[in-house]
Design a protein around this motif. Sequence first.
Motif, PDB file in Angstrom:
ATOM      1  N   LYS A   1      75.825  34.292  10.283  1.00  0.00           N
ATOM      2  CA  LYS A   1      76.716  34.739   9.206  1.00  0.00           C
ATOM      3  C   LYS A   1      76.871  36.252   9.307  1.00  0.00           C
ATOM      4  CE  LYS A   1      75.579  31.071   6.014  1.00  0.00           C
ATOM      5  NZ  LYS A   1      75.133  30.711   4.675  1.00  0.00           N
ATOM      6  N   LYS A   2      78.084  36.680   9.048  1.00  0.00           N
ATOM      7  CA  LYS A   2      78.381  38.100   9.158  1.00  0.00           C
ATOM      8  C   LYS A   2      79.300  38.481   8.007  1.00  0.00           C
ATOM      9  CE  LYS A   2      80.224  41.329  12.546  1.00  0.00           C
ATOM     10  NZ  LYS A   2      80.873  41.464  13.846  1.00  0.00           N
TER      11      LYS A   2
ATOM     12  N   TRP B   1      82.079  36.751   3.748  1.00  0.00           N
ATOM     13  CA  TRP B   1      81.161  36.226   4.746  1.00  0.00           C
ATOM     14  C   TRP B   1      81.908  35.287   5.676  1.00  0.00           C
ATOM     15  CZ3 TRP B   1      76.275  37.775   5.507  1.00  0.00           C
ATOM     16  CH2 TRP B   1      75.645  38.480   4.476  1.00  0.00           C
ATOM     17  N   ILE B   2      81.663  35.433   6.978  1.00  0.00           N
ATOM     18  CA  ILE B   2      82.218  34.476   7.930  1.00  0.00           C
ATOM     19  C   ILE B   2      81.054  33.879   8.723  1.00  0.00           C
ATOM     20  CG2 ILE B   2      84.474  35.584   8.161  1.00  0.00           C
ATOM     21  CD1 ILE B   2      83.497  36.679  10.870  1.00  0.00           C
ATOM     22  N   GLU B   3      81.246  32.631   9.132  1.00  0.00           N
ATOM     23  CA  GLU B   3      80.238  31.944   9.928  1.00  0.00           C
ATOM     24  C   GLU B   3      80.748  31.762  11.343  1.00  0.00           C
ATOM     25  OE1 GLU B   3      79.207  28.199   8.267  1.00  0.00           O
ATOM     26  OE2 GLU B   3      78.053  29.067   6.648  1.00  0.00           O
ATOM     27  N   LYS B   4      79.881  31.997  12.287  1.00  0.00           N
ATOM     28  CA  LYS B   4      80.208  31.753  13.690  1.00  0.00           C
ATOM     29  C   LYS B   4      79.220  30.741  14.227  1.00  0.00           C
ATOM     30  CE  LYS B   4      82.479  35.885  15.340  1.00  0.00           C
ATOM     31  NZ  LYS B   4      82.482  36.898  16.370  1.00  0.00           N
ATOM     32  N   LYS B   5      79.752  29.741  14.929  1.00  0.00           N
ATOM     33  CA  LYS B   5      78.899  28.736  15.553  1.00  0.00           C
ATOM     34  C   LYS B   5      78.796  29.048  17.037  1.00  0.00           C
ATOM     35  CE  LYS B   5      80.053  24.957  12.452  1.00  0.00           C
ATOM     36  NZ  LYS B   5      80.584  23.593  12.358  1.00  0.00           N
TER      37      LYS B   5
END
Length: 135
Positions: free
Chosen positions: A58-59, A70-74
């Motif tokens: 999460k960033k 907040w954005i999530e990267k997989k």
Amino acid sequence: MSLGFGGKCILISKDIDYLMFKYCSFNYNNENSEKAQNTFDGIIIVHKDYFPKPTISKKKIKKSNGKKVWIEKKKYPEVELEDFIKSGKISVENSTHASYLSENGIDRIALDLIFKLNLEYQKSGQTPDNVSVFY
């Protein structure tokens, strides 16, 4: 000039550890290519370890309007197809219409379908029920 070749696979069963697909392989340069497209006589068995769970990071970023979100990267771990084949976690029973075989004696189209299964899993987060390739 080649007319092209390809393949399709469809999920036929799954259990706790393995997924089983039936697949067909076809080559438009052969006169029986129409029949080959509908002959799902090859089998691909894939262990579920080939579809690993992603790590999620999460960033917090600042948007142009000044808000922070907040954005999530997989991030999916890389898997080596060759290692899975050598360990027996992936097995292939070649289609009768296999035109091109790898040095292991495995249908090249089946290998491409297995690779594409992993790509589709990474896009959607779920193991796909069917995929196809065409070249």
